[in-house]
Structures are given as structure tokens and as C-alpha cells.
Write a protein that holds these residues in place. Structure first.
Motif, mmCIF file in Angstrom:
data_model
loop_
_atom_site.group_PDB
_atom_site.id
_atom_site.type_symbol
_atom_site.label_atom_id
_atom_site.label_comp_id
_atom_site.label_asym_id
_atom_site.label_seq_id
_atom_site.Cartn_x
_atom_site.Cartn_y
_atom_site.Cartn_z
ATOM 1 N N MET A 69 4.466 3.554 11.777
ATOM 2 C CA MET A 69 4.971 3.660 13.137
ATOM 3 C C MET A 69 6.360 4.300 13.150
ATOM 4 O O MET A 69 7.201 4.004 12.311
ATOM 5 C CB MET A 69 5.048 2.271 13.787
ATOM 6 C CG MET A 69 3.720 1.534 13.855
ATOM 7 S SD MET A 69 2.469 2.393 14.851
ATOM 8 C CE MET A 69 3.225 2.319 16.471
ATOM 9 N N TYR A 70 6.597 5.193 14.134
ATOM 10 C CA TYR A 70 7.910 5.766 14.328
ATOM 11 C C TYR A 70 8.749 4.777 15.142
ATOM 12 O O TYR A 70 8.231 4.133 16.065
ATOM 13 C CB TYR A 70 7.821 7.092 15.074
ATOM 14 C CG TYR A 70 7.097 8.195 14.338
ATOM 15 C CD1 TYR A 70 6.673 8.038 13.018
ATOM 16 C CD2 TYR A 70 6.826 9.402 14.956
ATOM 17 C CE1 TYR A 70 6.013 9.050 12.347
ATOM 18 C CE2 TYR A 70 6.174 10.435 14.299
ATOM 19 C CZ TYR A 70 5.760 10.251 12.992
ATOM 20 O OH TYR A 70 5.110 11.259 12.332
ATOM 21 N N SER A 71 10.033 4.678 14.824
ATOM 22 C CA SER A 71 10.882 3.666 15.452
ATOM 23 C C SER A 71 12.175 4.267 15.990
ATOM 24 O O SER A 71 12.565 5.382 15.624
ATOM 25 C CB SER A 71 11.228 2.555 14.453
ATOM 26 O OG SER A 71 10.065 1.937 13.944
ATOM 27 N N VAL A 72 12.820 3.519 16.860
ATOM 28 C CA VAL A 72 14.152 3.849 17.358
ATOM 29 C C VAL A 72 15.039 2.622 17.200
ATOM 30 O O VAL A 72 14.546 1.498 17.018
ATOM 31 C CB VAL A 72 14.126 4.285 18.842
ATOM 32 C CG1 VAL A 72 13.291 5.530 19.032
ATOM 33 C CG2 VAL A 72 13.615 3.151 19.738
ATOM 34 N N ASN A 73 16.324 2.849 17.273
ATOM 35 C CA ASN A 73 17.298 1.753 17.313
ATOM 36 C C ASN A 73 17.968 1.740 18.671
ATOM 37 O O ASN A 73 18.176 2.800 19.287
ATOM 38 C CB ASN A 73 18.372 1.926 16.232
ATOM 39 C CG ASN A 73 17.885 1.508 14.859
ATOM 40 O OD1 ASN A 73 16.842 0.866 14.730
ATOM 41 N ND2 ASN A 73 18.622 1.866 13.826
ATOM 42 N N VAL A 74 18.325 0.560 19.144
ATOM 43 C CA VAL A 74 19.084 0.462 20.384
ATOM 44 C C VAL A 74 20.364 -0.328 20.126
ATOM 45 O O VAL A 74 20.387 -1.240 19.293
ATOM 46 C CB VAL A 74 18.273 -0.216 21.511
ATOM 47 C CG1 VAL A 74 17.059 0.610 21.875
ATOM 48 C CG2 VAL A 74 17.877 -1.630 21.131
ATOM 49 N N SER A 75 21.403 0.053 20.818
ATOM 50 C CA SER A 75 22.648 -0.709 20.807
ATOM 51 C C SER A 75 23.056 -0.934 22.248
ATOM 52 O O SER A 75 22.750 -0.120 23.123
ATOM 53 C CB SER A 75 23.749 0.040 20.036
ATOM 54 O OG SER A 75 23.978 1.318 20.611
ATOM 55 N N THR A 76 23.717 -2.043 22.516
ATOM 56 C CA THR A 76 24.067 -2.394 23.882
ATOM 57 C C THR A 76 25.571 -2.600 24.017
ATOM 58 O O THR A 76 26.280 -2.809 23.029
ATOM 59 C CB THR A 76 23.342 -3.672 24.326
ATOM 60 O OG1 THR A 76 23.707 -4.746 23.447
ATOM 61 C CG2 THR A 76 21.832 -3.487 24.291
ATOM 62 N N SER A 77 26.028 -2.532 25.269
ATOM 63 C CA SER A 77 27.446 -2.697 25.566
ATOM 64 C C SER A 77 27.582 -3.413 26.894
ATOM 65 O O SER A 77 26.647 -3.424 27.711
ATOM 66 C CB SER A 77 28.139 -1.326 25.624
ATOM 67 O OG SER A 77 29.468 -1.453 26.082
ATOM 68 N N THR A 78 28.722 -4.003 27.116
ATOM 69 C CA THR A 78 28.982 -4.663 28.401
ATOM 70 C C THR A 78 29.521 -3.682 29.424
ATOM 71 O O THR A 78 29.700 -4.018 30.592
ATOM 72 C CB THR A 78 29.989 -5.813 28.213
ATOM 73 O OG1 THR A 78 31.188 -5.291 27.607
ATOM 74 C CG2 THR A 78 29.408 -6.910 27.333
ATOM 75 N N THR A 79 29.819 -2.460 28.986
ATOM 76 C CA THR A 79 30.298 -1.421 29.892
ATOM 77 C C THR A 79 29.283 -0.292 29.939
ATOM 78 O O THR A 79 28.374 -0.210 29.108
ATOM 79 C CB THR A 79 31.655 -0.865 29.431
ATOM 80 O OG1 THR A 79 31.523 -0.323 28.110
ATOM 81 C CG2 THR A 79 32.704 -1.975 29.414
#
Length: 263
Positions: free
Chosen positions: A136-146
Motif C-alpha cells: 500500500m502507498y502511504s502518506v504522513n500527516v502533521s497537525t498544528s493549532t494554527t
């Protein structure tokens, strides 16, 4: 004399009980929810001409519609706008085979519903619906409060979610300003595909105690009640009303017969 007094009262009570039962058992017709349609969502967005052409040519829209009807986890779709496709090198899309174009589009599909809030508890990497010899091909996610709240990394491009086109369980559609490019097809331009140790530790801390299967099911302000829950509650209420009505009518008839015998 008692019979003449009680009979009208019992008859009135019977009519009132039947009227209440009719209201509960036979509610007016309800309007079914509209079918989730990716094409309509993108057309309303107004800047997804190239994406719509590719989706129609590969028939991915039909696949997504079918999956939404049979999925318990929902779907999330990243929609590159027209400006995103202009950033690709000239001839990139034409150089792809039909199967590669399908895989490129499926790389923009996550097999779970994610609101912007539930992305914060997602555990990287997130598998997409695209796959190849290596899996499977994958991605990464990152999050922020802004702003931007969510950033998507493929190992080739890093792109923030620029806007939400639709987000109501079981379907979420987010606009992005770059085409998500899997390194298996386009090669890796840097080694940022795997999260940095600090980011991995932070993600593990956020995810601690939360089963992976619950990530997409976490309720948010955009999530509707699961289909059928309100219907089941209404059915239970109607069942209680019918039971009470039956008890009242039978009790009234028993009283009436008792009075007749006594008379």
C-alpha cells in the motif's frame, strides 16, 4: 343507569387512544438523505476541471460512490485544484499509463473518514487506496493549532489542506494546492517521508490508549449520527405507544363488561 354513563366515556377514551396510535404508527413521509456525489462536490467548488476529467476517464467516481454505500469507516479524499496540476512538469499526466493514472488518483483517497480534528490523533503513516508491488502507498500527516491545521507529506511534496469542500460522515473532501505524488511513481526528493523522532513520539503520545480502528470513528462537529439510529428510536417510541393503547383499550373493555355483569 351506570351503563348509560360509562359507555360514552369508554367510547371517547377509545377514540382518543386510536388517534394517538395513528399519529405514532404512521408518521408522514421523510425525505431520504441525498446521495454523496464527489462530482457534484467538486463542481460546486468551481476549480477542479482537470481533476474531474481524470476522475471521469478512470471511473474512480463510480468506485468511490460504491464504496460509500458499503463502508463502515467512510472515505477521505484530497482534491488537487487546477492550479495544483499546472505545477506538474509538462507532459507528466500524458506520460502515465491508464493504470498509473488510476493509482495516482487512488493515492488521494484514504479508506477512512477523517475530520480535521481526528487527523490530530492519526497514527502515521496513513495508508491510501493506491498500491503497487511494494504494498500500500502511504502518506504522513502533521497537525498544528494554527492555520494550516493539517499538512500532508508524500516524500515528494508537502502540501497543507487549504480548505474543506465537504466534511460529514461518511465522506470528507479537502482541497489541496499540489498533486500528491507517491515516491513509488515519482521518486523521493527528500527523506521526510518517515516522521522525525520527535514527531513520532508526539504522535505516539497523542495516540496512546486510542485503538487505531477508532481514529476515523471519533465524533466531531461535522459527523452526523449513524444512519438508522433516529429511525430505531422512533420505532421504539411507536412500539411503546401501541402497547399503552392496547392496555387502555383492554382495560376499558374489561371495565365495561364488569359493569354489564353488575347491572
Amino acid at each position: 343507569m351506570a351503563c348509560h354513563t360509562v359507555l360514552p366515556l369508554l367510547f371517547l377514551l377509545f377514540l382518543l387512544a386510536m388517534a394517538a396510535t395513528a399519529d405514532d404508527v404512521a408518521p408522514g413521509p421523510t425525505t431520504p438523505p441525498p446521495e454523496l456525489n464527489l462530482t457534484n462536490i467538486l463542481e460546486n467548488g468551481g476549480q477542479y476541471t482537470t481533476l474531474l476529467r481524470l476522475l471521469n476517464a478512470t471511473r474512480i467516481t463510480e468506485q468511490i460512490t460504491s464504496q460509500l454505500k458499503n463502508s463502515y469507516d467512510g472515505l477521505t479524499f484530497f482534491a488537487p485544484n487546477d492550479n495544483a496540476f499546472t505545477k506538474l512538469k509538462a507532459g507528466t499526466l500524458n506520460a502515465l499509463t491508464d493504470q498509473e493514472q488510476i493509482q495516482l488518483l487512488l493515492y488521494h483517497v484514504l479508506p477512512r473518514y477523517y475530520s480535521l480534528t481526528t487527523f490530530q490523533t492519526a497514527s502515521n503513516p496513513l495508508h491510501t487506496e493506491a498500491s503497487g508491488p511494494g504494498g500500500m502507498y502511504s502518506v504522513n500527516v502533521s497537525t498544528s493549532t494554527t492555520s494550516p491545521l493539517v499538512n500532508v507529506s508524500t516524500g515528494v511534496v508537502d502540501v497543507p489542506i487549504s480548505s474543506t469542500l465537504f466534511a460529514r460522515f461518511p465522506f470528507a473532501v479537502y482541497s489541496v494546492d499540489d498533486v500528491l505524488q507517491p515516491p513509488q511513481m515519482f521518486g523521493s526528493s527528500h527523506k521526510a517521508f518517515a516522521p522525525a523522532p520527535g514527531q513520532a513520539a508526539a504522535a505516539a503520545g497523542r495516540q496512546k490508549g486510542v485503538p487505531k480502528s477508532d481514529v476515523a470513528a471519533e465524533p466531531s462537529e461535522a459527523v452526523e449520527e449513524p444512519e438508522g439510529s433516529s429511525t430505531n428510536a422512533a420505532a421504539a417510541g411507536r412500539g411503546i405507544a401501541v402497547w399503552l393503547t392496547t392496555v387502555i383499550v383492554l382495560g376499558g373493555m374489561a371495565l365495561f363488561l364488569n359493569l354489564l355483569v353488575s347491572a
